[in-house]
Design a protein around this motif. Sequence first.
Motif, PDB file in Angstrom:
ATOM      1  N   UNK A  69       0.851  -1.179   0.000  1.00 37.33           N
ATOM      2  CA  UNK A  69       0.000   0.000   0.000  1.00 37.33           C
ATOM      3  C   UNK A  69       0.893   1.238   0.000  1.00 37.33           C
ATOM      4  N   UNK A  70       0.276   2.391  -0.006  1.00 30.07           N
ATOM      5  CA  UNK A  70       1.010   3.652   0.084  1.00 30.07           C
ATOM      6  C   UNK A  70       0.621   4.309   1.394  1.00 30.07           C
ATOM      7  N   UNK A  71       1.608   4.668   2.195  1.00 26.09           N
ATOM      8  CA  UNK A  71       1.340   5.267   3.510  1.00 26.09           C
ATOM      9  C   UNK A  71       2.219   6.496   3.689  1.00 26.09           C
ATOM     10  N   UNK A  72       1.582   7.655   3.813  1.00 24.01           N
ATOM     11  CA  UNK A  72       2.318   8.909   3.986  1.00 24.01           C
ATOM     12  C   UNK A  72       3.364   9.095   2.880  1.00 24.01           C
ATOM     13  N   UNK A  73       2.998   8.694   1.671  1.00 22.03           N
ATOM     14  CA  UNK A  73       3.887   8.848   0.531  1.00 22.03           C
ATOM     15  C   UNK A  73       4.965   7.791   0.429  1.00 22.03           C
ATOM     16  N   UNK A  74       4.956   6.806   1.333  1.00 13.19           N
ATOM     17  CA  UNK A  74       5.983   5.756   1.325  1.00 13.19           C
ATOM     18  C   UNK A  74       5.384   4.436   0.860  1.00 13.19           C
ATOM     19  N   UNK A  75       6.185   3.652   0.124  1.00  5.13           N
ATOM     20  CA  UNK A  75       5.791   2.277  -0.174  1.00  5.13           C
ATOM     21  C   UNK A  75       5.739   1.517   1.147  1.00  5.13           C
ATOM     22  N   UNK A  76       4.645   0.831   1.375  1.00  8.54           N
ATOM     23  CA  UNK A  76       4.410   0.189   2.660  1.00  8.54           C
ATOM     24  C   UNK A  76       3.992  -1.255   2.427  1.00  8.54           C
ATOM     25  N   UNK A  77       4.584  -2.185   3.164  1.00  8.03           N
ATOM     26  CA  UNK A  77       4.320  -3.603   2.976  1.00  8.03           C
ATOM     27  C   UNK A  77       3.773  -4.200   4.269  1.00  8.03           C
ATOM     28  N   UNK A  78       2.688  -4.938   4.116  1.00  9.11           N
ATOM     29  CA  UNK A  78       2.070  -5.557   5.273  1.00  9.11           C
ATOM     30  C   UNK A  78       1.484  -6.903   4.923  1.00  9.11           C
ATOM     31  N   UNK A  79       0.935  -7.545   5.915  1.00 10.21           N
ATOM     32  CA  UNK A  79       0.232  -8.807   5.710  1.00 10.21           C
ATOM     33  C   UNK A  79      -1.228  -8.483   5.399  1.00 10.21           C
ATOM     34  N   UNK A  80      -1.786  -9.150   4.420  1.00  9.41           N
ATOM     35  CA  UNK A  80      -3.154  -8.852   3.989  1.00  9.41           C
ATOM     36  C   UNK A  80      -4.091  -8.789   5.187  1.00  9.41           C
ATOM     37  N   UNK A  81      -4.796  -7.655   5.303  1.00  8.41           N
ATOM     38  CA  UNK A  81      -5.725  -7.399   6.404  1.00  8.41           C
ATOM     39  C   UNK A  81      -5.035  -7.501   7.766  1.00  8.41           C
ATOM     40  N   UNK A  82      -3.722  -7.216   7.759  1.00 10.43           N
ATOM     41  CA  UNK A  82      -2.974  -7.313   9.010  1.00 10.43           C
ATOM     42  C   UNK A  82      -2.029  -6.146   9.198  1.00 10.43           C
ATOM     43  N   UNK A  83      -1.008  -6.354  10.012  1.00  8.34           N
ATOM     44  CA  UNK A  83      -0.079  -5.298  10.375  1.00  8.34           C
ATOM     45  C   UNK A  83       0.977  -5.070   9.291  1.00  8.34           C
ATOM     46  N   UNK A  84       1.614  -3.897   9.360  1.00  6.46           N
ATOM     47  CA  UNK A  84       2.670  -3.518   8.427  1.00  6.46           C
ATOM     48  C   UNK A  84       4.017  -4.027   8.957  1.00  6.46           C
ATOM     49  N   UNK A  85       4.853  -4.517   8.015  1.00 12.70           N
ATOM     50  CA  UNK A  85       6.161  -5.005   8.452  1.00 12.70           C
ATOM     51  C   UNK A  85       7.333  -4.271   7.806  1.00 12.70           C
ATOM     52  N   UNK A  86       7.085  -3.384   6.826  1.00 12.29           N
ATOM     53  CA  UNK A  86       8.201  -2.678   6.197  1.00 12.29           C
ATOM     54  C   UNK A  86       7.704  -1.435   5.461  1.00 12.29           C
ATOM     55  N   UNK A  87       8.560  -0.424   5.454  1.00  9.39           N
ATOM     56  CA  UNK A  87       8.333   0.791   4.686  1.00  9.39           C
ATOM     57  C   UNK A  87       9.620   1.109   3.929  1.00  9.39           C
ATOM     58  N   UNK A  88       9.484   1.775   2.777  1.00  5.58           N
ATOM     59  CA  UNK A  88      10.645   2.350   2.107  1.00  5.58           C
ATOM     60  C   UNK A  88      10.469   3.861   2.126  1.00  5.58           C
ATOM     61  N   UNK A  89      11.367   4.539   2.796  1.00  5.30           N
ATOM     62  CA  UNK A  89      11.292   5.999   2.895  1.00  5.30           C
ATOM     63  C   UNK A  89      12.303   6.641   1.963  1.00  5.30           C
ATOM     64  N   UNK A  90      11.880   7.702   1.317  1.00 11.44           N
ATOM     65  CA  UNK A  90      12.765   8.477   0.458  1.00 11.44           C
ATOM     66  C   UNK A  90      12.695   9.930   0.901  1.00 11.44           C
ATOM     67  N   UNK A  91      13.775  10.402   1.479  1.00 12.04           N
ATOM     68  CA  UNK A  91      13.829  11.764   2.017  1.00 12.04           C
ATOM     69  C   UNK A  91      12.737  11.966   3.074  1.00 12.04           C
ATOM     70  N   UNK A  92      12.581  10.978   3.928  1.00  9.79           N
ATOM     71  CA  UNK A  92      11.544  11.007   4.965  1.00  9.79           C
ATOM     72  C   UNK A  92      11.798  12.171   5.920  1.00  9.79           C
ATOM     73  N   UNK A  93      10.842  13.092   5.997  1.00 13.40           N
ATOM     74  CA  UNK A  93      10.969  14.282   6.840  1.00 13.40           C
ATOM     75  C   UNK A  93      12.267  15.037   6.535  1.00 13.40           C
ATOM     76  N   UNK A  94      12.646  15.024   5.248  1.00 17.14           N
ATOM     77  CA  UNK A  94      13.803  15.789   4.802  1.00 17.14           C
ATOM     78  C   UNK A  94      15.143  15.238   5.235  1.00 17.14           C
ATOM     79  N   UNK A  95      15.213  13.908   5.509  1.00 17.63           N
ATOM     80  CA  UNK A  95      16.500  13.364   5.977  1.00 17.63           C
ATOM     81  C   UNK A  95      17.484  13.088   4.844  1.00 17.63           C
ATOM     82  N   UNK A  96      17.039  13.210   3.576  1.00 13.03           N
ATOM     83  CA  UNK A  96      17.945  13.056   2.430  1.00 13.03           C
ATOM     84  C   UNK A  96      18.408  11.647   2.185  1.00 13.03           C
ATOM     85  N   UNK A  97      17.702  10.655   2.753  1.00 14.12           N
ATOM     86  CA  UNK A  97      18.146   9.269   2.639  1.00 14.12           C
ATOM     87  C   UNK A  97      17.040   8.388   2.067  1.00 14.12           C
TER      88      UNK A  97
END
Length: 313
Positions: free
Chosen positions: A214-242
């Motif tokens: 799914x997409x969460x706060x502009x980040x690619x977000x991975x979870x278990x179907x109808x369950x909890x999230x286990x990973x995000x990919x952040x790009x320049x999250x809150x301006x951290x440049x990473x």
Amino acid sequence: MAERAKVAVLISGSGTNMAALLYASRLPDCPYEIVLVASNKPEAAGLRLAEAEGVRTFALPHKGMSREEHDAAMEAEVLASGARFIALAGYMRILSEEFVARWDGRMVNIHPSLLPRYTGLHTHQRAIDAGDSHGGCTVHLVTADLDEGPVLGQVPVAIQPGDTADTLAARVLIAEHQLYSRCLAALAAQGTSPEWLTAQVRARAMALPEAEETLSHGMACFGIIKGKKFAYVSSDHHGDGRVSLLVKISGLDEQEQLIESDSTRFFRPAHFGDGWIAIRLDHGETEWDDIAEWLQRSWTAVAPRRFAAMMEF
């Protein structure tokens, strides 16, 4: 701009393609830098050019050495330079399969034909003799099969009436100089591109059982179907440049231990709390098997117990 990828260039002669790569690397937006020019011929003119331009050089004649011995000596110098990529630019040596395998996906070559047509030598004359409308050049990844690695780019060059192998070669060389630096730049930037890095995580995350994206706060977000999230990919999250992977961990103690062990790789993700760690992906040296293990561990941390047996594969 991310740290530039270090490239070693292997040559055997005049080094015109090496020069094209080198001068392209001096442009402000180029994602790579030439850190070494090495040759199996100490008299190679390209070495003198590299020296004049302030680039480290190395030469070792191959005569009297086995292929494996010479490859090992050349590779040792490449590694000492810190290079992460190798560009072959008129390097007239067939490399051992072991050498090629160690640089899989990180060694490129340029060939004066439109591959898969005319592998090997005498490519221009062969194209003329065949009545082709175009010759050209190809940049490809190096594999154990000569001139048969995955194609990264091509430029066709028209064959004109009355062309000889020499006249055609002169125009193809112009195309080579344009193509090679662009393909090398694209390959070097790939390891720090948010899109490419996200795709690498996606392939591994979505291979886990019952995974969804799914997409969460502009980040690619991975979870278990109808369950909890286990990973995000952040790009320049809150301006951290990473560009980073965010995964679940056991808590504050582990978070602090990871950051203390390698603060250039691990950091505390903003607004995610003690139960998460951020792992940088954009330093260009990501161990993707390690990332797969982090994703699997994080998946396990949030998966319902009934899913535990799914990990036994």
